[in-house]
Design an enzyme around this catalytic site. Structure first.
Site, PDB file in Angstrom:
ATOM      1  N   GLY A 136     -15.372   2.255 -18.693  1.00 16.66           N
ATOM      2  CA  GLY A 136     -15.308   0.609 -18.765  1.00 16.66           C
ATOM      3  C   GLY A 136     -16.836   0.228 -18.133  1.00 16.66           C
TER       4      GLY A 136
ATOM      5  N   ASP B  48     -15.721  -2.273 -13.624  1.00 16.70           N
ATOM      6  CA  ASP B  48     -15.647  -3.212 -14.866  1.00 16.70           C
ATOM      7  C   ASP B  48     -14.577  -4.251 -14.665  1.00 16.70           C
ATOM      8  OD1 ASP B  48     -13.540  -1.369 -15.067  1.00 16.70           O
ATOM      9  OD2 ASP B  48     -13.508  -1.162 -17.427  1.00 16.70           O
TER      10      ASP B  48
ATOM     11  N   ASP C  14      -8.447  -5.217 -10.956  1.00 15.21           N
ATOM     12  CA  ASP C  14      -7.145  -5.864 -11.676  1.00 15.21           C
ATOM     13  C   ASP C  14      -6.096  -5.777 -10.377  1.00 15.21           C
ATOM     14  OD1 ASP C  14      -5.260  -6.719 -13.575  1.00 15.21           O
ATOM     15  OD2 ASP C  14      -4.457  -4.708 -14.195  1.00 15.21           O
TER      16      ASP C  14
ATOM     17  N   LYS D 231      -9.453 -10.022 -11.636  1.00 12.94           N
ATOM     18  CA  LYS D 231      -8.470 -10.879 -12.080  1.00 12.94           C
ATOM     19  C   LYS D 231      -7.439 -10.991 -10.656  1.00 12.94           C
ATOM     20  CE  LYS D 231      -6.967  -8.627 -16.209  1.00 12.94           C
ATOM     21  NZ  LYS D 231      -6.223  -7.775 -16.847  1.00 12.94           N
TER      22      LYS D 231
ATOM     23  N   PHE E 273      -5.072  -9.656 -20.856  1.00 10.85           N
ATOM     24  CA  PHE E 273      -6.078  -8.479 -21.019  1.00 10.85           C
ATOM     25  C   PHE E 273      -7.024  -8.558 -21.688  1.00 10.85           C
ATOM     26  CE2 PHE E 273      -6.530  -4.300 -22.851  1.00 10.85           C
ATOM     27  CZ  PHE E 273      -6.078  -3.434 -21.796  1.00 10.85           C
TER      28      PHE E 273
HETATM   29  P1  IMP Z   1      -6.582  -1.776 -11.109  1.00 14.62           P
HETATM   30  O1  IMP Z   1      -6.351  -0.290 -10.321  1.00 14.62           O
HETATM   31  O2  IMP Z   1      -5.077  -2.130 -11.444  1.00 14.62           O
HETATM   32  O3  IMP Z   1      -7.490  -2.546 -10.313  1.00 14.62           O
HETATM   33  O4  IMP Z   1      -7.063  -1.543 -12.411  1.00 14.62           O
HETATM   34  C1  IMP Z   1      -8.378  -0.965 -12.783  1.00 14.62           C
HETATM   35  C2  IMP Z   1      -8.642  -0.512 -14.064  1.00 14.62           C
HETATM   36  O5  IMP Z   1      -7.667  -0.912 -15.219  1.00 14.62           O
HETATM   37  C3  IMP Z   1      -9.972  -1.134 -14.583  1.00 14.62           C
HETATM   38  O6  IMP Z   1     -10.948  -0.436 -14.348  1.00 14.62           O
HETATM   39  C4  IMP Z   1      -9.447  -0.967 -16.246  1.00 14.62           C
HETATM   40  O7  IMP Z   1      -9.811   0.372 -16.749  1.00 14.62           O
HETATM   41  C5  IMP Z   1      -8.109  -1.151 -16.453  1.00 14.62           C
HETATM   42  N1  IMP Z   1      -7.783  -2.582 -16.699  1.00 14.62           N
HETATM   43  C6  IMP Z   1      -7.290  -3.645 -15.859  1.00 14.62           C
HETATM   44  N2  IMP Z   1      -7.056  -4.794 -16.573  1.00 14.62           N
HETATM   45  C7  IMP Z   1      -7.582  -4.570 -17.775  1.00 14.62           C
HETATM   46  C8  IMP Z   1      -7.956  -5.245 -19.007  1.00 14.62           C
HETATM   47  O8  IMP Z   1      -7.700  -6.659 -18.871  1.00 14.62           O
HETATM   48  N3  IMP Z   1      -8.485  -4.700 -19.919  1.00 14.62           N
HETATM   49  C9  IMP Z   1      -8.670  -3.744 -19.967  1.00 14.62           C
HETATM   50  N4  IMP Z   1      -8.797  -2.729 -18.942  1.00 14.62           N
HETATM   51  C10 IMP Z   1      -7.908  -3.299 -17.926  1.00 14.62           C
END
Ligand code: IMP
Length: 180
Positions: free
Chosen positions: A48, A104, A107, A135, A156
């Site tokens: 990403g 990128d 989340d 986010k 998303f």
């Molecule tokens: P986290 O571990 O939940 O913080 O997620 C991080 C990863 O989840 C990011 O690097 C993305 O690859 C994926 N991700 C989280 N939200 C989105 C989104 O809205 N669109 C696409 N990929 C996402």
């Protein structure tokens, strides 16, 4: 191809190409100021962050090296499993290096938090985080974001390197998927 994808009714524009460009210039200025005189090691999280990385490094005025790592991703759904497994890891020693992790999206925060722990165990001089988007509504674990592009709503998002089932990465802007 781009035209067909952008015309899909469920893609709604969130951040324009111009906004991304301006933000990257601003972030690059801050990073260049903070790391003046040092050789910065950027660790980009695939896939990403590839477009963000490519644009960011062209605006930096400090010397850099680049490493890539890749982790398991969402697969076919828009919900994270909460588990992070490593597909590709670093190819060089990072002890005593100044590291900037390039993401990128932050989340839930689980990916960055796991990565920070792993990276810190290799004893770098410093580690900071630079993420194009965050986010905050989805956060499950508190993570520091030293350089942040945009806070985004709890939707998303796709485009500018970010995918849904591996598509939409080539869109120059950031969109959200309406019915997700
Ligand atoms: P986290 O571990 O939940 O913080 O997620 C991080 C990863 O989840 C990011 O690097 C993305 O690859 C994926 N991700 C989280 N939200 C989105 C989104 O809205 N669109 C696409 N990929 C996402």
């Amino acid at each position: 191809m781009n035209w067909i994808m952008k015309s899909q009714p469920n893609l709604k524009i969130l951040i324009t190409e111009r906004q991304i460009k301006n933000k990257i210039k601003q972030l690059a200025k801050e990073i260049s100021r903070d790391y003046k005189g040092k050789i910065l090691l950027l660790i980009a999280v695939l896939k990403g962050s590839f477009m963000f990385l490519a644009d960011l490094i062209r605006e930096l005025s400090v010397d850099i090296e680049i490493e890539f790592i890749e982790l398991s991703s969402y697969g076919n759904s828009t919900e994270s499993s909460g588990e992070v497994s490593v597909i590709k890891w670093l190819t060089k020693e990072i002890e005593n290096r100044d590291i900037l992790l390039i993401e990128d999206i932050v989340d839930t925060g689980l990916t960055v938090s796991t990565l920070l722990n792993k990276i810190k165990s290799h004893k770098p001089s410093s580690v900071k985080v630079c993420s194009l988007t965050s986010k905050p509504a989805r956060r499950e674990t508190d993570v520091p974001i030293d350089y942040l592009g945009f806070e985004v709503p709890n939707k998303f998002i796709v485009g500018y390197g970010i995918d849904y089932n591996e598509i939409y990465r080539n869109l120059p802007e950031i969109y959200y998927l309406e019915n997700e």
